[in-house]
Design a protein around this motif. Structure first.
Motif, PDB file in Angstrom:
ATOM      1  N   LYS A   1       0.822  -1.221   0.000  1.00  0.00           N
ATOM      2  CA  LYS A   1       0.000   0.000   0.000  1.00  0.00           C
ATOM      3  C   LYS A   1       0.854   1.270   0.000  1.00  0.00           C
ATOM      4  O   LYS A   1       0.363   2.352   0.301  1.00  0.00           O
ATOM      5  N   VAL A   2       2.131   1.145  -0.318  1.00  0.00           N
ATOM      6  CA  VAL A   2       3.013   2.326  -0.409  1.00  0.00           C
ATOM      7  C   VAL A   2       2.703   3.056  -1.720  1.00  0.00           C
ATOM      8  O   VAL A   2       2.683   2.446  -2.787  1.00  0.00           O
ATOM      9  N   ARG A   3       2.437   4.360  -1.622  1.00  0.00           N
ATOM     10  CA  ARG A   3       2.050   5.154  -2.791  1.00  0.00           C
ATOM     11  C   ARG A   3       2.916   6.415  -2.881  1.00  0.00           C
ATOM     12  O   ARG A   3       3.729   6.692  -2.003  1.00  0.00           O
ATOM     13  N   VAL A   4       2.678   7.224  -3.919  1.00  0.00           N
ATOM     14  CA  VAL A   4       3.453   8.446  -4.155  1.00  0.00           C
ATOM     15  C   VAL A   4       3.310   9.418  -2.985  1.00  0.00           C
ATOM     16  O   VAL A   4       4.254  10.136  -2.646  1.00  0.00           O
TER      17      VAL A   4
ATOM     18  N   GLY B   1       9.022  11.091   0.575  1.00  0.00           N
ATOM     19  CA  GLY B   1       9.603  12.240   1.264  1.00  0.00           C
ATOM     20  C   GLY B   1       9.290  12.318   2.741  1.00  0.00           C
ATOM     21  O   GLY B   1       9.886  13.118   3.445  1.00  0.00           O
ATOM     22  N   THR B   2       8.327  11.496   3.255  1.00  0.00           N
ATOM     23  CA  THR B   2       8.032  11.529   4.698  1.00  0.00           C
ATOM     24  C   THR B   2       8.759  10.383   5.393  1.00  0.00           C
ATOM     25  O   THR B   2       9.291   9.484   4.743  1.00  0.00           O
TER      26      THR B   2
ATOM     27  N   GLY C   1      12.678   4.867   7.522  1.00  0.00           N
ATOM     28  CA  GLY C   1      13.465   5.516   6.474  1.00  0.00           C
ATOM     29  C   GLY C   1      12.623   6.398   5.579  1.00  0.00           C
ATOM     30  O   GLY C   1      11.512   6.802   5.931  1.00  0.00           O
ATOM     31  N   ILE C   2      13.174   6.678   4.395  1.00  0.00           N
ATOM     32  CA  ILE C   2      12.543   7.613   3.455  1.00  0.00           C
ATOM     33  C   ILE C   2      12.260   6.879   2.150  1.00  0.00           C
ATOM     34  O   ILE C   2      13.139   6.198   1.613  1.00  0.00           O
ATOM     35  N   LEU C   3      11.048   7.043   1.634  1.00  0.00           N
ATOM     36  CA  LEU C   3      10.693   6.445   0.346  1.00  0.00           C
ATOM     37  C   LEU C   3      11.215   7.334  -0.769  1.00  0.00           C
ATOM     38  O   LEU C   3      10.982   8.544  -0.775  1.00  0.00           O
ATOM     39  N   SER C   4      11.952   6.725  -1.688  1.00  0.00           N
ATOM     40  CA  SER C   4      12.477   7.468  -2.835  1.00  0.00           C
ATOM     41  C   SER C   4      12.161   6.659  -4.090  1.00  0.00           C
ATOM     42  O   SER C   4      11.393   5.709  -4.037  1.00  0.00           O
TER      43      SER C   4
ATOM     44  N   PRO D   1       9.992   2.307  -7.085  1.00  0.00           N
ATOM     45  CA  PRO D   1      10.111   2.738  -5.681  1.00  0.00           C
ATOM     46  C   PRO D   1      11.322   2.102  -5.010  1.00  0.00           C
ATOM     47  O   PRO D   1      11.718   0.981  -5.329  1.00  0.00           O
ATOM     48  N   MET D   2      11.912   2.845  -4.089  1.00  0.00           N
ATOM     49  CA  MET D   2      13.117   2.377  -3.405  1.00  0.00           C
ATOM     50  C   MET D   2      13.086   2.980  -2.004  1.00  0.00           C
ATOM     51  O   MET D   2      12.680   4.135  -1.824  1.00  0.00           O
TER      52      MET D   2
END
Length: 681
Positions: free
Chosen positions: A142-145, A149-150, A268-271, A287-288
């Motif tokens: 469920k990780v989205r755009v 950055g958060t 961590g941070i989603l990039s 996504p990374m």
């Protein structure tokens, strides 16, 4: 890495610098207030060039300054570098304090010299903080755009871990015209490429417009870098969902702290990064996740918490059944697969398999496993798969697979090529390390695939030599298999012939139960009424009666699934049973008797049987809430093994486990069986 985006980029230069200094001062104050011991420990470390983690609790930081905590959550990429600056400031102050203490102390006393360290990384642990809500800790699928950055938290299992590499952190250049020096950061998202500015970034009054730069010697800094892949936990998925995975980047002190099969919580941070260039394939942003903090949760055992009240209930339960312990044991066993009528032997075997014995190390340093393995061989419709599913729910870590759906690589380890490099991806047995691996339709597996689990079952390791990767992985797991006999089960033939499983594989199973569906009019009537009773409306009067009884007595009346899970987890942690002389004599006598008479089941009567008897006796002692293995536990283990001896059984009627039922008075029945067994031994 890309230059950190500044939190205050929109402000004027001077106020920005002031604000930055103010924030760094506040952060240093926070570190000195709550983490001064950690800072001193880092200062006194003898190695100056190592990377040091400084773990802070987000809940503490939120309490210290909610405004700063909010900026950290919404813009971690720009805020974390300020924390790194604050560690240097905190080190400076603590260094002065340490020097003063040293000046006042005993001059003859030798102490390690405190040195300021350049590489200290602040790691944010959000466990137990308000950030543990679904918006900031979504599942991987469920990780989205919107999460980009958060500060995020992901939970999952490591399925692949790459090798440790070196990566550039920064380079320094000098303008050939005005000699202005500046730093360039590689972009992790763009394959770690460095992009030079179009013109000299000098802010001098001359406004140098040169585009010619030279690299300053010895100005390149490097970091350790590792890429792993995590997959969301199968137990938390909805039915029919495919588990999603995500690549994770670990840097500096985080590299090489997890391996394939570990359960982890990552902050961590989603990039995102551009996918590699392939001809005629469109380039996408994948996504990374750039990890800031990694926490292994293998030791936490999926967070089964056992409150003091529950432990008191266990003690009260055994106090009530002190005079009739076997009646108490049977009360617990009735909670295993309550929808299946009877099958006492199978339920006891499932409980003993899940509880397991104690691992010990012999004189040569070889580990002897404590985890028993179990195989159910039975006709269709005897409830094998239901026991498998229930056992998986009872275990903290479990993987369910089927014989047809598993290849040897899927069970053990797969070698995968990723970006020109070979990596290992964990299979079912590695992912179930420290738990249970259920394999249904065991007979459907190809002969070649079955042989791959020999080492995993006995030595509890998997040795691999694939694609230049030579290693050994831990598989400290219990294997629970279910299979149908080949055609009609022939009691005159051995187990190997009836199941088409090889002798070496059969000898590795501690318990092999054969469930034969023989037509029995009385039993069929009882079973049908039991199944129908589950689908009819309960009687209201009975409910009120049982409700009154349960309020009068604080003792556990019904063993539900969550209570059984807690009980099994608790007794495995608390009890490490040892054998008494009576138990040793009973086990030794039975083993010798089987060696003399076990001509037909030669695959089962090996030295492994002796170890199986010890393991099962220890598991029974744990189930009975004790720290020593008595004669009763040894005889219970013998009865379990007897039930799998369909041909050469000492006790009459112990053969078919399908007809075994719960006795009205188990303690009385046990005394009679004890006489028979001890007489035979």
């Amino acid at each position: 890495m890309a230059p950190p985006h500044d939190v205050f980029a929109d402000a004027d230069p001077d106020p920005e610098a002031e604000k930055r200094a103010e924030y760094v001062g506040k952060l240093a104050k926070f570190l000195r207030k709550l983490h001064s011991d950690d800072v001193r420990r880092i200062l006194l470390h003898p190695e100056p060039n190592l990377h040091f983690p400084l773990v802070i609790d987000f809940a503490d930081f939120l309490e210290f300054d909610p405004g700063l905590a909010n900026i950290l959550y919404t813009n971690p990429k720009g805020f974390l570098p300020l924390f790194e600056e604050a560690t240097q400031l905190a080190q400076n102050v603590e260094l002065g304090v340490l020097n003063k203490i040293e000046a006042l102390g005993n001059p003859d006393e030798l102490k390690p010299a405190a040195v300021q360290k350049d590489f200290v990384h602040v790691r944010i642990d959000i466990t137990g903080s308000p950030l543990e809500f679904p918006e900031s800790s979504p599942s991987i699928g469920k990780v989205r755009v919107k999460h980009r950055g958060t500060l995020l938290t992901l939970k999952g299992t490591v399925i692949r871990s790459g090798g440790v590499k070196m990566i550039e952190g920064e380079r320094k250049y000098q303008c050939r015209k005005c000699n202005y020096r500046f730093t360039c950061y590689p972009e992790l998202e763009a394959g770690n490429r460095i992009t030079l500015p179009a013109s000299c970034p000098s802010m001098s009054s001359r406004g140098c417009q040169s585009a010619s730069f030279q690299l300053i010697e010895d100005s390149i800094t490097c970091h350790d870098y590792q890429e792993i892949k995590i997959q969301e936990s199968v137990q938390l998925l909805e039915v029919g969902s495919i588990p999603r995975s995500m690549p994770v980047i670990l840097m500096d002190d985080l590299v090489d702290i997890v391996k394939a099969g570990d359960d982890v919580i990552l902050t961590g941070i989603l990039s995102a990064k551009w996918s590699s260039d392939v001809k005629d394939v469109r380039c996408n942003l994948d996504p990374m996740f750039i990890a800031n903090y990694v926490r292994r949760t293998n030791e936490l055992k999926s967070g089964i918490d056992i409150p003091e009240e529950i432990v008191k209930e266990f003690d009260l339960f055994w106090a009530e059944y002190g005079a009739t312990p076997l009646k108490g044991r049977n009360k617990i066993l009735e909670g295993i697969c309550p929808q299946i009528y009877g099958l006492f032997t199978v339920k006891l075997a499932v409980a003993l398999t899940l509880i397991g014995g104690v691992q010990h190390v012999d004189a040569s340093g070889t580990k002897v496993r404590g985890e028993p393995h179990m195989l159910l061989v039975g006709d269709p419709g005897t409830g094998k798969s239901q026991f498998l599913k229930f056992a998986a729910k009872l275990s903290n870590r479990s993987v369910i697979t089927t014989g047809l759906g598993s290849t040897s690589a899927g069970l053990t380890v797969t070698a995968v090529k990723d970006g020109g490099e070979w990596m290992l991806e964990a299979g079912a047995l590695v992912l179930a390390d420290g738990g249970l691996c259920c394999i249904d339709e065991f007979d459907s597996m190809r002969e070649h695939d079955r042989t791959t689990i020999h080492e995993a079952m006995e030595q509890q390791t998997i040795s691999i030599a694939k694609a230049g990767l030579v290693t050994t992985l831990s598989t400290k797991t219990t294997v629970f298999g279910a299979t149908n006999p080949k055609g009609q089960y022939d009691p005159n033939e051995s187990l190997s012939v009836n199941t088409t499983l090889s002798g070496p594989l059969l000898s590795r199973f501690d318990i092999v139960l054969v469930l034969l569906d023989k037509k029995n009019k009385d039993l069929d009537e009882i079973i049908s009424s039991h199944i129908l009773a589950q689908n009819t409306k309960p009687d209201k009067e009975n409910i009120s009666d049982s409700g009154v009884k349960s309020t009068l007595l604080p003792v556990i009346k019904k063993w539900t699934l969550p209570l059984l899970r807690r009980y099994i987890h608790y007794i495995k942690q608390r009890f490490k049973p040892v054998l008494t002389k009576e138990a040793e004599r009973a086990i030794s006598g039975y083993y010798q008797l089987q060696r003399r008479s076990g001509t037909q089941n030669a695959a089962r009567t090996t030295v492994r049987m002796l170890e199986s008897l010890i393991r099962l006796a220890q598991a029974h002692a744990r189930l009975m809430f004790r720290n020593e293995v008595t004669q009763l536990d040894a005889i219970a283990a013998i009865l379990c093994i007897e039930s799998s001896m369909t041909t050469s059984s000492i006790i009459d009627g112990a053969g078919n486990a399908l007809n075994s039922n719960f006795w009205e008075n188990p303690d009385q029945e046990y005394i009679e069986q004890e006489k028979i067994i001890l007489g035979k031994l």
